[in-house]
Every structure is written in structure tokens, then in C-alpha cells.
Design an enzyme around this catalytic site. Structure first.
Site, short mmCIF file in Angstrom:
data_model
loop_
_atom_site.label_atom_id
_atom_site.label_comp_id
_atom_site.label_asym_id
_atom_site.label_seq_id
_atom_site.Cartn_x
_atom_site.Cartn_y
_atom_site.Cartn_z
N GLU A 111 51.08 39.35 35.01
CA GLU A 111 51.59 39.39 36.39
C GLU A 111 52.96 40.06 36.32
OE1 GLU A 111 50.30 37.73 39.33
OE2 GLU A 111 48.46 37.49 38.17
N LEU A 146 35.12 40.54 36.69
CA LEU A 146 33.90 39.82 36.27
C LEU A 146 33.31 39.04 37.44
CD1 LEU A 146 35.04 38.29 32.84
CD2 LEU A 146 33.62 40.32 33.23
N THR A 149 48.85 42.50 46.68
CA THR A 149 50.21 42.11 46.29
C THR A 149 50.11 40.76 45.57
OG1 THR A 149 50.66 40.71 48.20
CG2 THR A 149 50.99 43.07 48.50
N ASP A 170 49.18 30.59 35.87
CA ASP A 170 48.11 31.48 36.30
C ASP A 170 46.73 30.89 35.98
OD1 ASP A 170 47.36 34.12 37.31
OD2 ASP A 170 46.56 34.39 35.28
N LYS A 179 43.59 29.50 38.36
CA LYS A 179 42.21 29.99 38.25
C LYS A 179 41.21 28.82 38.12
CE LYS A 179 43.39 34.46 36.30
NZ LYS A 179 43.74 35.16 35.07
N GLY A 208 43.58 43.75 33.65
CA GLY A 208 43.75 45.21 33.64
C GLY A 208 43.53 45.74 35.04
N GLY A 215 49.91 46.32 31.62
CA GLY A 215 49.42 45.81 32.90
C GLY A 215 48.57 44.56 32.77
#
Ligand code: ADP
Ligand code: ASP
Ligand code: MG
Length: 814
Positions: free
Chosen positions: A666, A612, A554, A677, A681, A796, A663
Site C-alpha cells: 500500500e 484472483l 484510491t 491489511d 481482508k 501488483g 508496487g
């Protein structure tokens, strides 16, 4: 002679009794003694009826009627009508006696052990009589013999001790004189020399058969039951348990002593010295070879032969500073228990002699506490010893094998397996025979402990993972699809058995303890109960499976806050949800520590670069002693997709829409477009490189107008993109005029992180980044000038799902 014993399930109904007949017909021995149990469930029913009567509860009559029905209907189904009347009248007269006995108990309002044995003996007396009449009607050369006329015991009702001398004489005389081929005898029942009915203890029909086999020097004793032999663990609790083809008397005895109910513990005693082999066979699969129990029969030489458990155990501990000084404490302690007939299942004594600890049945605990405290009254009063300490609701779990003594490291493996699965060990004992190692654990951990140990000792090759998946949107559903597709391969090649036990979306949730069928999980989920995150967690906890993994697909903050609960129960967490790792530093650190403390991996590879192997590579760099100096990266598959497709022939709005549709964003696209985002990261990468950093410390050069950033619905957001199209075109034009491409870049170095849109000139590592690809350059001590580069599809559903899958496989190898 051959002796065959058929248990309760084997004679539970006419259909099964027919199977028994076929087995007996095929024995092919001159003399066959067939010992039978009561029809399945009748012994419990008799005891229950007796206790209702003793409590002056009239319901005992209904219960008695049920007992009558079971027997009468069995006769009517098995015996031809013309032969029924004599049999029915004998059985009815027996049932009348039973009724009178129960009435007596009802009137007095009490039941003595003597009366209880008399009542309960009817189970076997009736079953054996009916079966013998059926055999005769079917043309077998059969006769009934009441075991009470053969087996002599003391008057310790409920578990009488056998007088072997008298018993053997009576058996020899009888079987010598009677020339029938087949004898049907009731198991479990015997009589005292004064002629009173006694019983040999619950499960005692096995013992009856062994007593007769020993007396008659039988060629073999066959125990026919509802499983195909003695298994490496109780097959009802451990699905992967396997039948043990060969086992020694001592091992079988030890396993049954520690709870393998398939053989009543005293069974082996009478035949041990005579070396009569025992075979345990399945009435419902007579073709299965079963288990062969004989002297020194070690089979394939495996060290651990079986794992069993005894439930309902309590620990009694006696301790105190004065214990060392007082001689004979242990002797008095054990004598006190033995005077009250309390049997001690396990003993441990710390080498300091400061305490003695014994395991006894929960049923005896009150009596035991009272007598021990009374016996040590003086020492307790003078403070030398503390009042006895009790812990209830425990179980003993035991590893058994003759060859265990010559192997080191078994107990280490046992305890580390239990520890890894969060099974707390309360006490440990190793039998002097070194044929078993046993541990006392909590009752509710038994199933998990049995399965974990079974996996460690018998399925060294196959590891089972039990998944609980929350969130089955784009990523979650792809993930389930991938597991389904790869399951056979994983079993075969990686020896991993992955089962999905629970699934939830925001509406419903579903659980299946045997694993949800992944061919139609959608239907199962749609028909599931109402979703509730805390109930989901409670269910996972109560199922208490080993190697459990909670998978969060989620983007929910609430779900990310539940990880500590899972980790604290040794349930691993795998997540593509970035919120936990990018929230405040203390929380991130806490999760890492919990994972370590409870031996439950917390993995989030997909938080950066989807599938990755970025975080995994970073972990390996750090673990091998490298130090990260600088990170440069394009980490947003969504933004990369957007800026790779945006030019003067499209609109910014349409490209973002398309990214969302495919897709790549988010659910809330502002999280990508605002740069949040990417901030999350780079924050995670900085933290994983060993830096303490929080999101507020990251510099963000936003390119979106403030108005777009502040919209509060997707609709309003997209409308604002239309409004600012000229601004976006301007950004594009400036870049293309400088022969550059637009990339949203994240950087970390010298303890600082920064994200923002940059014009990347030709020749730069980032320039040719296609589609939704990500790229990370790690500049480290070992890679100072030419960075370690990881590049590939960074967004993806399919690749994210495969990243989660990779984390699951990492846990499988853990
Ligand atoms: P019966 O009525 O035939 O005497 P029991 O119920 O007494 O049968 O014993 C058979 C049962 O023992 C099996 O159904 C199984 O649940 C249980 N059991 C426990 N441990 C083991 C084990 N290690 N191997 C086989 N069966 C076991
Ligand atoms: N019928 C008895 C019991 O249920 C004895 C046996 O089946 O072995 O305990
Ligand atoms: Mg039994």
C-alpha cells in the site's frame, strides 16, 4: 408529379441551396413541386423580433436588420450581378412591408395572432421567391407560386385548419394550366377565404407539401431534411440510433405525434387514403436510401420500430372520493379543456375511477388549472373532489410499432429497463391502437431513458457502460491501459461498449460526454479542471447516463464514504479500496442493501487477493447453498513477497523497500507490515461468508516492534527497520532452523478471526507459496477435508487492474 420539400437547414445558406438545386435537377419527372421552409432559424428570428416589437423594445430593429442581411446576402451570393436588381428591389419592398408591420406592433405594444401569422409568413415567402429566382438563373424551367393562392384555411391563426375541398380545386386548376416543369412554393403559409395570411403550425412546411401531393395525386412525396431518414430514436440524443428503412403510415404518424420532429404530425393525414408513399431523405447525403413510409410497410417485422419523446409536459390529476358517484365527470373534464383549446397528449384513468390524469403541454398548464377548478367549483367546495393536482417539467416517452399488440412482455421490458436505470415513471398509457406504450417521466431523465430503451430494444447485443474513474496511480493507470487495449475485443466478443466519461486524480479531473480518448487521457487529465470530489459526484449525477459505474482506485477513506451517494443514484461502484468493506459492519451492510435497492452492483473483488476470483467464488458457494466452516489463507502479497525474499543475505529494510518499489505494498507500507491489511481482508471474507464481525474482534499477533508501528512517516518507518535488523534476522533464523518458512497467515473459524506470522513446515499447502502469491483454503460443508483452494499472484498493479476490469465485465453481464 413529384413533390419535394426542403426544410430550414437544407436551405439555410447559399451552399446548401446549391445542393438543393442539384437534387431538384436530378429528379427526372415531368412536373416537380418544390416546397421550401424559411432559411434555417428565420422563423424563430421573426417570432422573436415580433415579440420584441410588441414589448416596445427597440432591439427589434437590430433583429430585423439581421433578417434583412440574411436574405440580401443570400441573393448576392446566389444570383449573377446583372440579374440581381429586380430581385433585390422585390425583396426590399417585401422587407419594407415587414418593417411597417413590426412598427405597428411596436406602436400599439401588442401583437395579435393574425398579425403574428402575417409577420412570420415572410420567412417562407422570401426564401421561396429567392430560390425560384436562383433556379431560373441556373436555367431550370422553374416558376414561383405563392401557396396562399392555393391552400385555403380557417382563421385559426398559428395553426389553421385546411379546407381541402377548396384547396384541392385551386391546386388542380393551377397545376393543370401552368406548363412549367418546376414549381417553387413556400411551405407553412396559407390564406383564409377572406384573404388573410395564415400558418399551418410550427414545422408545417411538411404539411404544405403533403397537401399539394394529395391534391395532385403525386407519385411520391420526398421530405428532404438534415438527417438520413426516420431513426429508431432522435439521432441528436441517441448516438446509436439507426435509420428505419421501411415504416408504415401509422407508425410514422405515431412516432411524429410523440415528438419525432422529422415529420410534422398532420403530414400523413392528407395522403393516407391516397396511399402516396413518402421518402425521408438527407439533403447532405442524398446517396443514403432514407426512410420509405407506405401502407402496411412493416419492414423487417420488428415489434418496436422507434422510440420518441415529447418534452414540456405537465400532468393534471383530478381525484377525490366523490368521483365515482358523479356521472359524466370525465366528459366535463375533457370538455372544459377542449373549450380552451388545450390539447390532451395522454390520458390515464385508474380502474377504480377514483382519479383521471391527463398529460398536457407545460404552456397550457396555468390556463388548464384555472378552468378545471372553476368548472368543478361546486364539487371542490363540497369536498367531493380535490382541487386539481399539477406536476410540471415532465416528458412523455413512447415505444411505437404496429406489431406491438401481438407481443407480450414489451411493457414489462420497458418498465424494468427504466427501473434498472433509476428512471421514475409517473404515469403510463397504452394507446387503444396498441401501437404505442407511453410513460411519463421527469424531463431530466429523457436522454437516459431514450438511450436505455434504445439499448434494450434495438441494440440487444451491445451494452454500453459509462465509467467514472477516481484514482489513476499504479492501479488506475494500468486499468485504463487495459480497457483501451481490450475495447475492440469487448465490443466484438462480449458486446460491451466501455466508455470512460470522467477521470480524476487528487489534482485535476476531466469529463468527456462522448468518452475520453484513452490514447492520451494523461494530457486530457493534466489540462482538466481542479479536482473536487463532491463536484465530481455532482457531475456524474447530472450527466445521468445509463449503466454508470464509479470506479474507486484510491485508498482514500473520504472517497469510500461517497459510495452511498453513487449507489442511491443507481450508479454502480467498483473498488479496490478496502476501507468501505472493512469499516464498521453497519456501513458494509448498508452499502450492500443500497446496491440491491437501487439495482446497482457494488463489487470489490480486488479487496482480497487482487485479481484472483476469491470473493466471486465465495459468493457462488454461498448462493448455491454451501456453508463456510473455516478459512485459512495467506492474503498479503506484500508480506509474502517480503518473507520470500528476506534471508540472512539481505536486510529486512531493503526487501521492504523493494516491495514498495515494485508496487506490492500500500502507499503506506505499515498498513501491510502491521497486519492491518490482512485483518481487513479476512474480515471481508468472514463477512462475505455471512458472519457479522468487526475489525476490533480480530486477533493480531504483531511481529513488528511497537516503535516501527508507531512511526508517522514512511521515512521514519524505514529508519526504524534498519534499527531493528537484528530482531528480524532472529525471526528468520528460528524459522530456517526449524526447516520452516515464514508466512503471514489469516484464519477464520467458529466466528473468530486471527492473523499473525507463522512458521510453516515443509509439506504444508502454504510452504511453497512463491513471490507475491496469495492462497486461500475454503473448508466448507461441501469441501470438508480437501479444501477449495484458490492460489496465484495476489498483489501488483497489473493483476489488481485486471480484477477491477473483471468486476466491470460482471456489471456488463448484469
Ligand atoms: P427540417 O427543418 O428539415 O424540417 P426538422 O428539424 O423539423 O427538420 O426535423 C429534423 C430533425 O428531427 C432532426 O435533425 C432530428 O433532430 C429530429 N428528430 C427527432 N426524432 C427523430 C427521429 N426519430 N428520426 C429522425 N430525426 C428525428
Ligand atoms: N419555418 C416553419 C418553422 O420553422 C415551418 C417549417 O420549417 O416547417 O416552423
Ligand atoms: Mg420540420
Amino acid at each position: 408529379m413529384k413533390v419535394l420539400k426542403f426544410g430550414g437547414t437544407s436551405v439555410a445558406n447559399p451552399e446548401n441551396i446549391n445542393r438543393v438545386k442539384v437534387i431538384v435537377q436530378n429528379v427526372g419527372s415531368k412536373k416537380v413541386a418544390v416546397v421550401v421552409s424559411a432559411f434555417g432559424g428565420i422563423t424563430d428570428l421573426l417570432l422573436n423580433t415580433a415579440s420584441l416589437a410588441a414589448n416596445q423594445n427597440l432591439k427589434y430593429k437590430e433583429s430585423l436588420a439581421e433578417i434583412e442581411n440574411r436574405h440580401i446576402s443570400t441573393i448576392k451570393e446566389l444570383i449573377p450581378v446583372q440579374k440581381q436588381s429586380g430581385i433585390l428591389s422585390k425583396v426590399k419592398s417585401d422587407l419594407n412591408v415587414l418593417e411597417t408591420l413590426l412598427e405597428g406592433a411596436f406602436l400599439i405594444g401588442e401583437i395579435t395572432p393574425k398579425l403574428s401569422d402575417k409577420i412570420v409568413s415572410y420567412g417562407e415567402l422570401l426564401s421561396s421567391f429567392i430560390i425560384s429566382e436562383f433556379f431560373k438563373a441556373e436555367g431550370l424551367d422553374a416558376t414561383f407560386k405563392d401557396s396562399r393562392e392555393l391552400i385555403v384555411t380557417d382563421e385559426n391563426y398559428g395553426k389553421a385548419a385546411v379546407d381541402f375541398k377548396k384547396t384541392n380545386q385551386q391546386c388542380n386548376a393551377f397545376f393543370e394550366a401552368d406548363k412549367h416543369q418546376t414549381f417553387i412554393l413556400p411551405g407553412f403559409v396559407a390564406s383564409s377565404s377572406a384573404g388573410n395570411s395564415t400558418t399551418l403550425g410550427r414545422g408545417g412546411s411538411d404539411y404544405t407539401a403533403a397537401i399539394i401531393a394529395a391534391a395532385e395525386n403525386a407519385d411520391i412525396l420526398e421530405i428532404w431534411t438534415d438527417v438520413s431518414g426516420m431513426y429508431t430514436a432522435n439521432p441528436k440524443l441517441v448516438k446509436q440510433a439507426k435509420c428505419v428503412a421501411n415504416i408504415s403510415y401509422e407508425e410514422a404518424m405515431e412516432l411524429s405525434h410523440f415528438g419525432a420532429k422529422v415529420l410534422y404530425p398532420p403530414t400523413i393525414q392528407p395522403i393516407l387514403n391516397k396511399e402516396i408513399p413518402i421518402v425521408v431523405k438527407n439533403t447532405f447525403h442524398p446517396e443514403d436510401p432514407g426512410t420509405y413510409i407506405a401502407k402496411n410497410n412493416h419492414g423487417n417485422g420488428k415489434t418496436v420500430r422507434g422510440i420518441s419523446h415529447v418534452g414540456n409536459i405537465s400532468l393534471l390529476s383530478l381525484e377525490g372520493p366523490g368521483m365515482i358517484g358523479i356521472p359524466g365527470i370525465s366528459k366535463r373534464f375533457f370538455e372544459t379543456l377542449s373549450f380552451e383549446d388545450i390539447s390532451v397528449v395522454l390520458i390515464t384513468q385508474a380502474s377504480s375511477e377514483h382519479s383521471i390524469c391527463v398529460g398536457i403541454s407545460d404552456d397550457d398548464v396555468e390556463k388548464a388549472v384555472a378552468v378545471v377548478n372553476e368548472s368543478f367549483n361546486y364539487e371542490v367546495a363540497s369536498g367531493k373532489i380535490k382541487p386539481v393536482i399539477v406536476e410540471k417539467e415532465l416528458a412523455i416517452i413512447a415505444l411505437v410499432g404496429d406489431n406491438m399488440k401481438s407481443h407480450q412482455g414489451l411493457s414489462g421490458k420497458m418498465f424494468s429497463t427504466l427501473g434498472k436505470n433509476n428512471v421514475n415513471i409517473r404515469a403510463i398509457a397504452q394507446g387503444a391502437s396498441e401501437r404505442n406504450i407511453s410513460a411519463v417521466i421527469k424531463k431530466e431523465d429523457v436522454k437516459k431513458a431514450l438511450n436505455s430503451l434504445h439499448e434494450a430494444f434495438f441494440e440487444e447485443n451491445i451494452k454500453q457502460l459509462n465509467l467514472y474513474v477516481m484514482g489513476v496511480g499504479n492501479v488506475g493507470s494500468k486499468f485504463l491501459g487495459q480497457i483501451q487495449q481490450q475495447n475492440a475485443y469487448l465490443k466484438e466478443e462480449l458486446k460491451l461498449n466501455i466508455r470512460v466519461i470522467g477521470i480524476s486524480n487528487s489534482r485535476t479531473m476531466v469529463f468527456d460526454e462522448n468518452g475520453i480518448n484513452l490514447n492520451n487521457w494523461q494530457t486530457a487529465l493534466a489540462n482538466g479542471e481542479k479536482a473536487d470530489k463532491s463536484q465530481f459526484y455532482e457531475k456524474v449525477k447530472s450527466l445521468n447516463f445509463r449503466n454508470s459505474v464509479f470506479v474507486d482506485n484510491t485508498a482514500s477513506e473520504e472517497v469510500s464514504q461517497s459510495y452511498p451517494d453513487y449507489l442511491k443514484n443507481s450508479i454502480s461502484v467498483v473498488t479496490c479500496n478496502k476501507i468501505a468493506c472493512s469499516s464498521n459492519y453497519d456501513y458494509y451492510k448498508d452499502l450492500k442493501q443500497l446496491a440491491k435497492k437501487y439495482n446497482a452492483p457494488f463489487l470489490f473483488e480486488t479487496n482480497v487477493g487482487a485479481g484472483l476470483p476469491i470473493i466471486d467464488t465465495l459468493k457462488h458457494l454461498i448462493a448455491s447453498g454451501d456453508k463456510v466452516k473455516k478459512i485459512q489463507a495467506v492474503l498479503s502479497g506484500s508480506l509474502n513477497f517480503v518473507f520470500n525474499n528476506f534471508d540472512d543475505s539481505t536486510t529486512f529494510h531493503d526487501v521492504v523497500k523493494q516491495a514498495q518499489k515494485e508496487g506490492y505494498t500500500e502507499p503506506d507500507p505499515t498498513i501491510d507490515l502491521s497486519g492491518i491489511d490482512v485483518m481487513r481482508k479476512i474480515l471481508i471474507l468472514a463477512r462475505e461468508s455471512g458472519n457479522q464481525l468487526d475489525i476490533e474482534q480480530i486477533e493480531n499477533e504483531a511481529f513488528l516492534p511497537k516503535e516501527s508501528l508507531e512511526t508517522n512517516s514512511n521515512e521514519a518507518f524505514f529508519e526504524s527497520l534498519v534499527k531493528y535488523e537484528t530482531d528480524f534476522q532472529k525471526i528468520y533464523k528460528e524459522a530456517s532452523e526449524a526447516d520452516s518458512k515464514l508466512k503471514y497467515v489469516a484464519q477464520f473459524g467458529d466466528g473468530k478471526a486471527k492473523v499473525g506470522l507463522q512458521k510453516i513446515p515443509k509439506g504444508h499447502d502454504f510452504y511453497n507459496l512463491e513471490g507475491s502469491d496469495n492462497i486461500v483454503l475454503f473448508f466448507t460443508e461441501r469441501y470438508p477435508n480437501q479444501p477449495l483452494i484458490i492460489k496465484g499472484a495476489g498483489a501488483g498493479a497489473e493483476v489488481t487492474a485486471s480484477g477491477i476490469f473483471a468486476d466491470i465485465i460482471r456489471i456488463g453481464n448484469f
